[in-house]
Motif scaffolding. Structure first.
Motif: not given
Length: 275
Positions: A147, A194-195, A198
């Protein structure tokens, strides 16, 4: 009333085109569910090892690979999406075997608990139906490192690899993560969500509560160098999956099927194709 659009779940079919085993070629069916930041094709070698008797469906789970994204991370929702896909085709003729690793193992367990009519035999690889507290810090570090990168600033893949090396020095782990790096519209992007992954890592590492149980046969595989499965997890596993058979693969860590593929193939052949 307008129907909701169908969820886009990408799958890959692995089957033999030969007739090596007359009357058995492709008669058995297995579904493979990968772990966090993986993709269905991570199981290609294992699925190939089950040929010609077994045809396999390699699934890109929601928010991974070429499958669609969801707004929240929810194991029940993921299991239901997989169940819908199976009912449409691969399991239309009857229950199939389901194999899941890590996060995919949790999806596989929830699938068996919520949709037991779809699952003949279940294989859970190096994960338990409990919160993976010991692993949270590891993935917090890995996904946090991804990230933190400003991907649009990179022109070439080796530059991304070099930028990650300081925080993720292990070449194998870094290579596994970089399989998710794609070049689109002139910029590098992470193919998985990913956001979301995570941001909801605590949920990813948890396991929902269930009072029901799956009464079919279960093979529970762990690597002896992994801390994802402990003796303290056994009561929870037995409560939900009373017909569980345990197996330890020596010399393997968390990615058992990648580190010891032949041992895993032999175990799956014995468990899935045996009586």
């Amino acid at each position: 009333m307008t129907e909701m659009p169908e969820f886009e779940l990408h799958t890959t079919l692995v089957r033999s085109t030969s007739n090596e085993v007359e009357g058995q070629n492709g008669s058995a069916k297995a579904v493979f569910l990968h772990g966090l930041f993986g993709r269905g094709k991570n199981f290609t070698r294992i699925a190939s090892g089950l040929l010609p008797e077994t045809q396999s469906l390699l699934v890109d789970l929601p928010n991974h690979g070429r499958s669609g994204w969801t707004e929240t991370f929810d194991y029940a929702q993921m299991a239901d999406i997989v169940a819908d896909e199976l009912r449409k085709g691969f399991a239309a003729g009857g229950p199939v075997d389901v194999i899941g690793h890590s996060m995919g193992g949790k999806v596989a367990m929830v699938l068996a608990l919520r949709h037991p009519e779809l699952v003949r035999k279940l294989v859970v690889i190096d994960i338990s139906p409990v919160a993976a507290v010991s692993a949270r810090g590891e993935f917090q570090h890995l996904l946090g490192s991804l990230s933190a990168l400003d991907l649009p600033s990179f022109a070439h893949r080796p530059e991304v690899d070099a930028a990650l090396k300081a925080n993720i020095p292990n070449n194998v782990v870094r290579g596994f993560l970089l399989q998710n790096l794609k070049h689109r519209d002139g910029n590098y992007v992470w193919e998985p969500n990913l956001a979301l992954l995570y941001g909801e890592l605590e949920t990813v590492m948890s396991f929902p509560e269930y009072t029901s149980s799956f009464t079919g046969p279960v093979l529970w595989i762990r690597g002896d160098r992994s801390n994802y499965v402990t003796e303290a997890d056994v009561p929870a596993m037995r409560a939900l999956f009373p017909k569980t058979r345990r197996m330890t693969v020596h010399g393997a860590g968390h990615w058992v099927h990648s580190e010891k593929p032949e041992e895993v193939i032999d175990a799956l052949r014995s468990f899935l194709l045996g009586g």
